[in-house]
Design a protein around this motif. Structure first.
Motif, PDB file in Angstrom:
ATOM      1  N   GLU A 105       0.830  -1.205   0.000  1.00  0.00           N
ATOM      2  CA  GLU A 105       0.000   0.000   0.000  1.00  0.00           C
ATOM      3  C   GLU A 105       0.865   1.256   0.000  1.00  0.00           C
ATOM      4  O   GLU A 105       0.549   2.241  -0.688  1.00  0.00           O
ATOM      5  N   GLU A 106       1.954   1.252   0.749  1.00  0.00           N
ATOM      6  CA  GLU A 106       2.828   2.429   0.815  1.00  0.00           C
ATOM      7  C   GLU A 106       3.540   2.657  -0.513  1.00  0.00           C
ATOM      8  O   GLU A 106       3.671   3.799  -0.973  1.00  0.00           O
ATOM      9  N   GLY A 126       2.054   3.483   7.124  1.00  0.00           N
ATOM     10  CA  GLY A 126       0.836   2.882   7.643  1.00  0.00           C
ATOM     11  C   GLY A 126      -0.363   3.007   6.733  1.00  0.00           C
ATOM     12  O   GLY A 126      -1.496   2.819   7.188  1.00  0.00           O
ATOM     13  N   ALA A 127      -0.155   3.300   5.449  1.00  0.00           N
ATOM     14  CA  ALA A 127      -1.284   3.423   4.515  1.00  0.00           C
ATOM     15  C   ALA A 127      -2.037   2.098   4.425  1.00  0.00           C
ATOM     16  O   ALA A 127      -1.425   1.024   4.313  1.00  0.00           O
ATOM     17  N   ARG A 128      -3.349   2.162   4.460  1.00  0.00           N
ATOM     18  CA  ARG A 128      -4.197   0.980   4.312  1.00  0.00           C
ATOM     19  C   ARG A 128      -5.373   1.340   3.409  1.00  0.00           C
ATOM     20  O   ARG A 128      -5.826   2.482   3.387  1.00  0.00           O
ATOM     21  N   PHE A 129      -5.876   0.366   2.686  1.00  0.00           N
ATOM     22  CA  PHE A 129      -6.989   0.580   1.765  1.00  0.00           C
ATOM     23  C   PHE A 129      -8.238  -0.100   2.315  1.00  0.00           C
ATOM     24  O   PHE A 129      -8.180  -1.210   2.844  1.00  0.00           O
ATOM     25  N   THR A 130      -9.380   0.576   2.129  1.00  0.00           N
ATOM     26  CA  THR A 130     -10.656   0.059   2.627  1.00  0.00           C
ATOM     27  C   THR A 130     -11.679   0.049   1.497  1.00  0.00           C
ATOM     28  O   THR A 130     -11.834   1.041   0.787  1.00  0.00           O
ATOM     29  N   ALA A 131     -12.385  -1.063   1.362  1.00  0.00           N
ATOM     30  CA  ALA A 131     -13.429  -1.171   0.339  1.00  0.00           C
ATOM     31  C   ALA A 131     -14.748  -0.651   0.881  1.00  0.00           C
ATOM     32  O   ALA A 131     -15.183  -1.075   1.957  1.00  0.00           O
ATOM     33  N   SER A 184     -10.865   6.313  -6.135  1.00  0.00           N
ATOM     34  CA  SER A 184     -11.293   5.076  -6.798  1.00  0.00           C
ATOM     35  C   SER A 184     -10.232   3.994  -6.670  1.00  0.00           C
ATOM     36  O   SER A 184     -10.546   2.823  -6.433  1.00  0.00           O
ATOM     37  N   ALA A 185      -8.979   4.376  -6.826  1.00  0.00           N
ATOM     38  CA  ALA A 185      -7.885   3.405  -6.738  1.00  0.00           C
ATOM     39  C   ALA A 185      -7.811   2.781  -5.352  1.00  0.00           C
ATOM     40  O   ALA A 185      -7.676   1.555  -5.201  1.00  0.00           O
ATOM     41  N   ARG A 186      -7.923   3.616  -4.335  1.00  0.00           N
ATOM     42  CA  ARG A 186      -7.815   3.118  -2.950  1.00  0.00           C
ATOM     43  C   ARG A 186      -8.999   2.230  -2.577  1.00  0.00           C
ATOM     44  O   ARG A 186      -8.888   1.409  -1.663  1.00  0.00           O
ATOM     45  N   CYS A 187     -10.118   2.396  -3.266  1.00  0.00           N
ATOM     46  CA  CYS A 187     -11.299   1.571  -2.992  1.00  0.00           C
ATOM     47  C   CYS A 187     -11.330   0.303  -3.850  1.00  0.00           C
ATOM     48  O   CYS A 187     -11.754  -0.758  -3.387  1.00  0.00           O
ATOM     49  N   LEU A 188     -10.899   0.416  -5.113  1.00  0.00           N
ATOM     50  CA  LEU A 188     -11.033  -0.709  -6.028  1.00  0.00           C
ATOM     51  C   LEU A 188     -10.137  -1.881  -5.633  1.00  0.00           C
ATOM     52  O   LEU A 188     -10.574  -3.040  -5.656  1.00  0.00           O
ATOM     53  N   GLY A 224     -19.692  -5.701   5.660  1.00  0.00           N
ATOM     54  CA  GLY A 224     -19.768  -4.439   4.947  1.00  0.00           C
ATOM     55  C   GLY A 224     -18.497  -3.978   4.296  1.00  0.00           C
ATOM     56  O   GLY A 224     -18.535  -3.334   3.269  1.00  0.00           O
ATOM     57  N   THR A 225     -17.326  -4.238   4.871  1.00  0.00           N
ATOM     58  CA  THR A 225     -16.090  -3.705   4.337  1.00  0.00           C
ATOM     59  C   THR A 225     -15.023  -4.780   4.289  1.00  0.00           C
ATOM     60  O   THR A 225     -15.186  -5.877   4.796  1.00  0.00           O
ATOM     61  N   ALA A 226     -13.912  -4.450   3.652  1.00  0.00           N
ATOM     62  CA  ALA A 226     -12.749  -5.337   3.634  1.00  0.00           C
ATOM     63  C   ALA A 226     -11.661  -4.724   4.489  1.00  0.00           C
ATOM     64  O   ALA A 226     -10.505  -4.695   4.133  1.00  0.00           O
ATOM     65  N   ASP A 227     -12.033  -4.188   5.662  1.00  0.00           N
ATOM     66  CA  ASP A 227     -11.052  -3.629   6.575  1.00  0.00           C
ATOM     67  C   ASP A 227     -10.150  -4.738   7.098  1.00  0.00           C
ATOM     68  O   ASP A 227     -10.485  -5.908   7.068  1.00  0.00           O
ATOM     69  N   GLY A 228      -9.037  -4.345   7.657  1.00  0.00           N
ATOM     70  CA  GLY A 228      -8.147  -5.330   8.243  1.00  0.00           C
ATOM     71  C   GLY A 228      -6.732  -4.826   8.190  1.00  0.00           C
ATOM     72  O   GLY A 228      -6.467  -3.628   8.194  1.00  0.00           O
TER      73      GLY A 228
END
Length: 426
Positions: free
Chosen positions: A104-105, A118-123, A173-177, A205-209
């Motif tokens: 992600e970084e 610490g960048a993370r992506f969330t759907a 869009s990139a961070r979500c896709l 609901g999300t792909a957090d983690g």
């Protein structure tokens, strides 16, 4: 506007943008890159530009955009530079960057030129639900690229802002896709269907983690993850983010040049990736390495490939004189994975056996990725999944660049070879 007091004709931002054939925001991008100089106007209401300098840049852009007759297409990019023994992301050694930072970084670095720790992506929940529902409707035999293409289309429909091509919107869009694609894939070892994409313990609901690699792992293998193996998967993702203008990346830029939205641009890349000369390389390398392990020696496997007139998968790269630096880095990381040692030994034997007769063939990243997938109990198509998910970040970076260029600039002229007109009506 004329400003003779300062020694020449001056243009407003809008006038400069019209002359260059770009958006006003792109004019300021030229300033930040040092291609134009600006000055506040006399009343401080905006910037002005030297007309001669703008006209010179416009002429240079037109020359660079036109490919010479019979020559190769050349596309301006500030993302990836490939040299005979290494490659660079925005001027930084790509292997070193991928070795120190997570996927992600590195993606953020490629997109923005900054590196937030610490960048993370969330759907988003709506996108993820739509993508999972669409993927679950596919037949059992659907391949990973089939699923990713469908998930991309579903995510696009669920994004009402997909036609906003501003940098901020495309980055969103990139961070979500990317996490949506991962979250939509079925869990390894579970039958496909309505619940197949939902691993135990993950919220609906999300792909957090945690890291994206941690969320991708259960989609690739039913084995429990080890820290060293997860680390190797994360490195593979970061190494594969971009590699200049591969065929799929060129397709993305053509789509973006036509101002297709970013999801459509990624779909174009996935379509090319499914071709047997591009995306299938990892699958072939996996099967070859598995055969070497099964037969206990590389020589008979090499013989079978050469007798059939086939190249040995996982060897050679047209852009590197020696071993693919991505393979070198991934091999080194896999040394710390105990389960990978037999596959590593088999890969080295495969290289040594082939090099004895075909000097100059070295391991490429497909062979290193095969060591990871074989040793971690992943199927042959897992390499395609890793490659496609990783490269989505690079495709988004190229789309971002292309949206700042003149629209439809990649319109080559065909060399007509048919009968000269006029011909009789059939």
């Amino acid at each position: 506007m004329d400003d003779q007091a300062h020694g020449g004709r001056r243009l407003t931002t809008r006038q400069a943008a019209e002359l260059l054939g770009v958006k006003p925001a792109t004019v300021y991008a030229y300033v930040s890159r040092g291609q134009l100089t600006s000055r506040r106007d006399a009343v401080g209401r905006g910037s002005t530009f030297d007309a001669a300098e703008v006209e010179a840049l416009a002429r240079r852009s037109r020359r660079e955009a036109a490919a010479p007759a019979g020559g190769e297409l050349s596309v301006r990019t500030s993302l990836t530079l490939i040299e005979p023994d290494r490659y660079w992301f925005r001027g930084v050694d790509a292997v070193e960057l991928a070795s120190r930072y997570c996927y992600e970084e590195v993606a953020e670095w490629l997109w923005t030129g900054s590196l937030p720790r610490g960048a993370r992506f969330t759907a988003p929940g709506g996108q993820l639900a739509a993508a999972r529902h669409a993927v679950a409707a596919l037949p059992e035999h659907a391949g990973p690229i089939d699923r990713l293409r469908v998930a991309t289309a579903a995510a696009a429909v669920a994004d009402p802002l997909r036609f906003d091509l501003s940098a901020e919107a495309v980055l969103g869009s990139a961070r979500c896709l990317i996490p949506t694609l991962v979250g939509a894939l079925p869990v390894a070892g579970r039958a496909t269907g309505a619940a197949a994409g939902q691993p135990d313990g993950e919220r609906t609901g999300t792909a957090d983690g945690g890291l994206l690699a941690e969320r991708l792992w259960p989609r690739l293998t039913a084995r429990d993850p080890e820290a060293a193996a997860l680390d190797a998967l994360d490195l593979a993702l970061a190494l594969l983010i971009d590699h200049d203008l591969a065929a799929s990346t060129l397709a993305v830029r053509v789509a973006a040049s036509a101002r297709a939205h970013p999801y459509a641009a990624v779909s174009a890349g996935l379509g090319v990736l499914e071709g047997p000369l591009h995306g299938a390389a990892g699958r072939l390398a996996h099967r070859t390495l598995a055969e070497v392990l099964d037969r206990g020696a590389a020589a008979p496997v090499v013989v079978d490939h050469l007798r059939a007139g086939r190249r040995v998968p996982g060897l050679g790269h047209r852009l590197y004189e020696g071993e693919d630096p991505r393979a070198t880095a991934l091999f080194a990381r896999l040394e710390g994975v105990p389960a990978a040692r037999p596959a590593l030994a088999a890969a080295r034997e495969l290289v040594a056996t082939t090099a004895a007769r075909q000097d100059g063939l070295h391991a490429n990243v497909d062979l290193a990725l095969a060591v990871l997938t074989v040793s971690c109990g992943m199927p042959a198509e897992a390499g395609e999944t890793v490659f496609a998910v990783a490269r989505t970040a690079g495709w988004m970076a190229h789309a971002l660049e292309e949206y700042e260029e003149r629209p439809l600039r990649m319109r080559p002229s065909g060399q007509y070879r048919g009968p000269r007109p006029p011909q009789p009506m059939p």
